[in-house]
Motif scaffolding. Structure first.
Motif, PDB file in Angstrom:
ATOM      1  N   UNK A 259       0.853  -1.193   0.000  1.00 19.03           N
ATOM      2  CA  UNK A 259       0.000   0.000   0.000  1.00 19.03           C
ATOM      3  C   UNK A 259       0.888   1.243   0.000  1.00 19.03           C
ATOM      4  N   UNK A 260       1.206   1.740  -1.182  1.00 25.36           N
ATOM      5  CA  UNK A 260       2.128   2.863  -1.291  1.00 25.36           C
ATOM      6  C   UNK A 260       1.534   4.163  -0.752  1.00 25.36           C
ATOM      7  N   UNK A 261       0.220   4.302  -0.846  1.00 22.55           N
ATOM      8  CA  UNK A 261      -0.414   5.491  -0.299  1.00 22.55           C
ATOM      9  C   UNK A 261      -0.239   5.565   1.211  1.00 22.55           C
ATOM     10  N   UNK A 262      -0.452   4.438   1.863  1.00 20.98           N
ATOM     11  CA  UNK A 262      -0.273   4.390   3.309  1.00 20.98           C
ATOM     12  C   UNK A 262       1.198   4.588   3.664  1.00 20.98           C
ATOM     13  N   UNK A 263       2.086   3.949   2.912  1.00 16.83           N
ATOM     14  CA  UNK A 263       3.522   4.102   3.146  1.00 16.83           C
ATOM     15  C   UNK A 263       3.920   5.566   3.096  1.00 16.83           C
ATOM     16  N   UNK A 264       3.493   6.246   2.036  1.00 15.72           N
ATOM     17  CA  UNK A 264       3.895   7.633   1.852  1.00 15.72           C
ATOM     18  C   UNK A 264       3.258   8.550   2.890  1.00 15.72           C
TER      19      UNK A 264
ATOM     20  N   UNK B 240       7.917  -2.642  -4.693  1.00 20.42           N
ATOM     21  CA  UNK B 240       6.542  -3.130  -4.705  1.00 20.42           C
ATOM     22  C   UNK B 240       5.948  -3.401  -3.322  1.00 20.42           C
ATOM     23  N   UNK B 241       6.785  -3.761  -2.356  1.00 22.46           N
ATOM     24  CA  UNK B 241       6.279  -4.016  -1.009  1.00 22.46           C
ATOM     25  C   UNK B 241       7.298  -3.499   0.000  1.00 22.46           C
ATOM     26  N   UNK B 242       6.863  -2.550   0.819  1.00 19.06           N
ATOM     27  CA  UNK B 242       7.768  -1.901   1.766  1.00 19.06           C
ATOM     28  C   UNK B 242       7.731  -2.630   3.113  1.00 19.06           C
TER      29      UNK B 242
ATOM     30  N   UNK C 214      16.577  -4.295  -4.021  1.00 23.96           N
ATOM     31  CA  UNK C 214      15.409  -4.577  -4.855  1.00 23.96           C
ATOM     32  C   UNK C 214      15.227  -3.451  -5.872  1.00 23.96           C
ATOM     33  N   UNK C 215      15.304  -2.198  -5.389  1.00 26.56           N
ATOM     34  CA  UNK C 215      15.143  -1.055  -6.280  1.00 26.56           C
ATOM     35  C   UNK C 215      16.235  -1.020  -7.341  1.00 26.56           C
ATOM     36  N   UNK C 216      17.431  -1.487  -6.979  1.00 30.08           N
ATOM     37  CA  UNK C 216      18.554  -1.519  -7.919  1.00 30.08           C
ATOM     38  C   UNK C 216      18.443  -2.671  -8.916  1.00 30.08           C
ATOM     39  N   UNK C 217      17.484  -3.566  -8.709  1.00 27.69           N
ATOM     40  CA  UNK C 217      17.279  -4.662  -9.642  1.00 27.69           C
ATOM     41  C   UNK C 217      18.035  -5.929  -9.323  1.00 27.69           C
TER      42      UNK C 217
END
Length: 309
Positions: free
Chosen positions: A141-146, A266-268, A278-281
């Motif tokens: 849930x990126x909205x909640x994360x942010x 995708x999942x924090x 993960x972000x770096x691939x």
């Protein structure tokens, strides 16, 4: 100092072995905890403080859950928290009731943080750090994360992130279950597994950081205030030092440039280093294998309980 001497010194520093650059801070979650499988809460705190002093750890950080103070089995928790600070360590916010962000709204979650903050306000040894319970920043849930990230920023709180995790909570839980069931616990084997797991988790994180960042950040190890830490924190520190790790304070760790990173994945949930990788691939697994319970639990039963042999 002459320029040629400065150049020589710089070249020598650059040529130092990688081990000399390995730095790590020790942090403890869920303080204060109730009675464990072996020790009373007072005994545990005294042993942790003594172990850290014996190991010459300059500063550890203890992340506090004030809601734990209501547990009658952990009476005296406020006194024990003060003892950590008096010993030169720091305390920080770990929420009031240890909720999972995935299970509630961002507003309710921030209110729980505020409730803990009200209890912590004005106490000595309190840096502006907040650690997410379960290392859960909202999952997918990126909205909640942010929303929570923004809420922390407005409160002047920074993420008390983790980069090294050995799931010591699982080792502790398996030990408590074994004791409750009347099983024989091989204490020497338990010590060896506890120390080995955490040293290996630090080594794994060092390798992952080199791949994801091309350098060695100051690492932050996640521990919990457990009887196992009380017995063997000095052994753990000695094991880290044998591998070339320098133990530093959390205040030094959280000044590393990665403290300013907020990976978009995708999942924090999990360690900051895992999210960066993960972000770096970088492909999975981006976590130390003993954080997978299907690997860690059978290993514990075989080595500590001598089951299936």
């Amino acid at each position: 100092m002459k320029r040629w001497l400065v150049a020589i010194v710089a070249a020598c520093v650059a040529a130092l072995p990688a081990m000399a650059q390995k730095r790590i801070a020790l942090t403890f979650d869920d303080v204060p905890r109730a009675r464990g499988p072996f020790l009373t809460p007072d005994e545990r705190t005294a042993r942790i403080i003594a172990g850290l002093r014996k190991a010459k750890v300059p500063q550890a950080a203890f992340f506090v859950v004030p809601g734990n103070l209501s547990d009658p089995d952990g009476a005296g928790g406020e006194r024990r928290i003060a003892a950590y600070v008096a010993a030169g360590h720091v305390i920080a916010n770990h929420s009031f009731s240890h909720p999972a962000l995935k299970s509630m709204t961002a507003a309710a979650y921030l209110a729980d943080i505020d409730r803990a903050g009200a209890w912590l306000k004005g106490r000595q040894g309190l840096p502006p750090w907040f650690r997410f319970p379960y290392l859960d920043e909202g999952g997918s849930d990126k909205g909640k994360r942010d929303a929570v990230r923004a809420g922390l920023a407005t409160r002047g709180l920074s993420n008390g992130y983790v980069t090294v995790d050995g799931s010591d909570w699982n080792i502790k839980s398996l030990t408590a279950d074994a004791r409750k069931a009347g099983k024989r616990v091989d204490m020497d084997a338990l010590r060896d597994l506890y120390v080995e797991t955490h040293v290996e988790s630090a080594e794994f994180a060092d390798g992952l950081a080199r791949k994801a960042l091309g350098r060695q950040p100051v690492q932050v190890m996640l521990l919990h205030e457990t009887d196992l830490a009380a017995y063997w924190i000095a052994d753990l520190v000695a094991g880290l030092r044998r591998k070339g790790w320098e133990i530093v304070g959390a205040d030094i760790a959280y000044r590393d440039p990665i403290a300013k990173l907020h990976p978009d994945v995708p999942s924090a949930q999990g360690t900051l280093l895992e999210a960066i990788a993960w972000e770096k691939g970088l492909p999975a697994p981006r976590w130390y294998d003993r954080n997978t319970l299907s690997i860690a639990t059978p290993l514990y039963r075989r080595r500590v309980l001598h089951e299936g042999q």
